[in-house]
Design an enzyme around this catalytic site. Structure first.
Site, PDB file in Angstrom:
ATOM      1  N   HIS B 240       0.955  -1.302  -0.015  1.00 11.03           N
ATOM      2  CA  HIS B 240      -0.023   0.001  -0.182  1.00 11.03           C
ATOM      3  C   HIS B 240       0.846   1.093   0.135  1.00 11.03           C
ATOM      4  O   HIS B 240       2.007   1.169   0.539  1.00 11.03           O
ATOM      5  CB  HIS B 240      -0.909   0.039   1.415  1.00 11.03           C
ATOM      6  CG  HIS B 240      -1.534   1.491   1.545  1.00 11.03           C
ATOM      7  ND1 HIS B 240      -0.840   2.117   2.521  1.00 11.03           N
ATOM      8  CD2 HIS B 240      -2.201   2.292   0.996  1.00 11.03           C
ATOM      9  CE1 HIS B 240      -1.442   3.187   2.604  1.00 11.03           C
ATOM     10  NE2 HIS B 240      -2.533   3.417   1.829  1.00 11.03           N
ATOM     11  N   SER B 394     -18.448  11.442  -2.211  1.00 10.57           N
ATOM     12  CA  SER B 394     -17.253  10.660  -2.357  1.00 10.57           C
ATOM     13  C   SER B 394     -17.641   9.554  -3.234  1.00 10.57           C
ATOM     14  O   SER B 394     -18.559   8.965  -3.526  1.00 10.57           O
ATOM     15  CB  SER B 394     -16.802   9.904  -0.892  1.00 10.57           C
ATOM     16  OG  SER B 394     -16.332  10.984  -0.082  1.00 10.57           O
TER      17      SER B 394
END
Lengths: 435, 435
Positions: B240, B394
């Site tokens: 990540h 979002s």
């Protein structure tokens, strides 16, 4: 093959009948206006009857079930049908005489539980009329009844873990994992006590009522039974229920108490007969106590099990309530008892109906995607999970046993228009009134 | 078979060399004292060299890699080795002359991106020295470089979705799902702007600094690149990274700005050589800017990626920082650029090293259990996800593309003592200093 006229002796028997009986001909069915519900199952071509308006003799139900089961060559034998009949009779008896049953010797009742209760049996025997005693026995009984019913269907055995909470109390977690029918089935009882901060006490009530503690601390006692069942077959829905009771003592010695709970269903395909059976059974349990309960708690359920960031409910709902402290403790307890006792008749007939449904890889994948949504709800929104994860000393494995064994997240998953998956999504995006 | 003496020209070349080269004999290895790291891979019986203290000629590395690759008959051909050499040369050139590269025509740079930038190219061309322009080009470039590198290894193609945010700005989400190597790989760029409430602005800074807005509102601009890569093979770790930049204008017209970011690795088995390579590469990138950065940001990473209710870190960490607004905007940007440019050299050599590792069903299942933990962290604790889910408008699919394609939750999962799974858990329960 024959069509069957169903009896209407009790909620449970009618409910079971609606779902147990595959009907090969449709021409003799008479449906009530409000509960129109005979529908053709696309996957199997079988037709299920539900909520028939006509009523007949009780015995016909079981005999018919036995005949029909033999014909389709699956789980229903005459022996099983007889067991169902026996169970339904017991259920009727129980509903007629709940009070008497509660008078039964505590030791005798305990013998049927998955484990001895959290509270010492002697303490329970000495205080048989205390709500906390009656509730603890009820949640233990609910756990045992449900576990046995699931074991009977699955053929597997629940693992039983007793655990203690350092701060006071403990619980009994029963889990059946990777069974024949159930991917993961968890039924948890907990009875905990100790002291809460005023802030924590406020958070425990959804109305956020401020409670005054002695030096900011409030003695509390909380207990509940909660369960999530994730079956393997995508045509068998996931079910969740939870019934709980809280007592908090304020600085002036006065006791605040309340109940909470609910039962809700999460199918991955719309099956109107299942939904009618499930909601109908809950409605009848509610109606015995207050004609407004069902609609109020059904709406609350749709509001609560809402995955806001997806704009979807988790499933097709059921009932949900919290902070119930009226009209009296006795009546509130009696309502919760009725709800707890509908768990088996709400769910088991649906499980049995779909036991032999075949399914495709696509259907399994869709189930996995919906499992992902279940995880999202539980980890992001569920108040119980959030409270548990944030509370030091919680038993994490019991809190998170509600998560499915397997789940899936596909980027931009969108079922094709007109598909059964899209039909499910529509219902989740706009909750329906089922009964 | 031969052992290889590795060159030490650049971080990237050494890092790649450490991981690319399977060594069949071990007797000629000379390990440095600090980076002791030759270890026998139990699964394959192959031995990997890493962080060698001795240094040799750069050319030997690539030639040796080519020879060795041919010997093991997998992904490494002479042609690929030449490509690696070319890439490493480009990287060296880039590090020596980052500034010049930034002077390159914006249009030319944009041509290499996965999509045109969010901001109109003409606006970027007119303001080449603005930090927001330079950062937007950097994040677009990071996305493109990483996606191309992953595509090269996987053979698949990223799906590219451009999206707009109603309130201002938009993004580019690149996802490769169910590839040969990657189960789910997501690389997302977003550039958003608009107005924040003072409360929201406060939440955006981990230090919670209060910012004064005009009528309680603050114009803001935020941009970042973020990515999570979940491979199929349990011996290839999940990675990540996220690099971001914020600008907020206060009521008096003064601008607050800061950077945040980090890169961290989540293997499901401990592979010390991988960990050394990963942390070593990050450390060298940090050390170029401040000798304290690595240890500070490594600890911050362990603290941040902590699954509190499990008492485990998510993975073996890396670096994490937030609110970086010193020593100057130029130097902070330069640091972030170095970090962003280590993503490929941090991760790709590890992917390549394990490409042909075989694995058992048990190893796959353990990966799935660890994926479950990944989901728990992302949904329960990750600030970015929480902020995203709570923010109306979002793009949920971009926020949740970090979730794995598949995950698993087993009740009371506990690996046997002494197993490789238990070894991993130990590291997660007590983070190690790798370099």
């Amino acid at each position: 093959m024959a069509a069957f006229v169903l009896c209407g002796v009790t909620v449970a028997s009618r409910s079971a009948a609606r779902l147990l009986l595959p009907v090969r001909r449709t021409d003799t069915l008479t449906l009530s206006r409000t509960w129109r519900s005979a529908r053709l199952e696309p996957a199997t071509g079988r037709r299920f009857v539900s909520h028939l308006g006509t009523r007949g003799a009780a015995g016909a139900l079981v005999a018919a079930a036995a005949v029909c089961a033999a014909a389709i060559g699956h789980f229903y034998t005459a022996e099983m049908a007889a067991k169902v009949e026996e169970k339904l009779k017991r259920r009727k008896k129980k509903e007629d005489g709940e009070e008497e049953e509660e008078e039964e010797d505590v030791m005798k009742r305990c013998a049927r539980f998955m484990s001895r209760p959290v509270t010492d049996v002697e303490v329970l025997r000495r205080n048989p009329r205390d709500t906390s005693t009656r509730m603890e026995l009820l949640i233990m009984e609910t756990q045992a009844e449900f576990c046995r019913a699931l074991e009977h269907v699955d053929g597997g055995t629940f693992r039983v873990d007793r655990w203690q909470r350092e701060e006071g109390g403990g619980g009994i977690s029963c889990v059946l994992q990777d069974g024949k029918v159930f991917e993961k089935a968890g039924v948890n009882v907990s009875v905990v006590f100790g002291h809460l901060t005023e802030e924590a006490a406020k958070q425990m009530r959804s109305r956020g009522k401020v409670l005054k503690g002695k030096d900011g601390k409030l003695p509390f006692r909380a207990m509940g039974v909660s369960s999530v069942i994730h079956p393997k077959n995508p045509h068998i829905p996931t079910v969740h229920f939870n019934y709980r009771y809280f007592e908090i003592e304020e600085a002036d010695g006065s006791k605040q108490w309340w109940f909470g709970g609910g039962t809700d269903l999460t199918p991955v395909y719309v099956d109107e007969a299942d939904a009618l059976h499930f909601h109908g059974t809950l409605k009848e349990a509610c109606d015995k106590h207050d004609p407004q309960y069902y609609s109020r708690f059904k709406e609350w359920c749709d509001r609560y099990f809402y995955i806001r960031h997806r704009g979807e409910t988790r499933g097709i709902g059921g009932i949900f309530f919290d902070d119930l402290d009226a009209p009296s403790r006795e009546e509130a307890f009696s309502f919760v008892r009725s709800c707890a006792r509908t768990v088996v008749p709400c769910y088991l007939p649906i499980v049995r109906k779909h036991l032999s449904d075949t399914f495709t890889a696509r259907e399994k994948e869709w189930q996995q995607v919906r499992r992902g949504r279940y995880v999202e709800f539980n980890l992001v929104y569920d108040r119980g999970v959030k409270f548990g994860l944030a509370t030091p000393g919680s038993r994490i494995e019991s809190i998170l046993m509600s998560l499915p064994l397997t789940a899936r997240w596909e980027y931009m998953h969108e079922p094709p228009k007109g598909s059964r998956e899209a039909e499910m999504l529509e219902v989740l995006r706009k909750p329906k009134d089922w009964v």
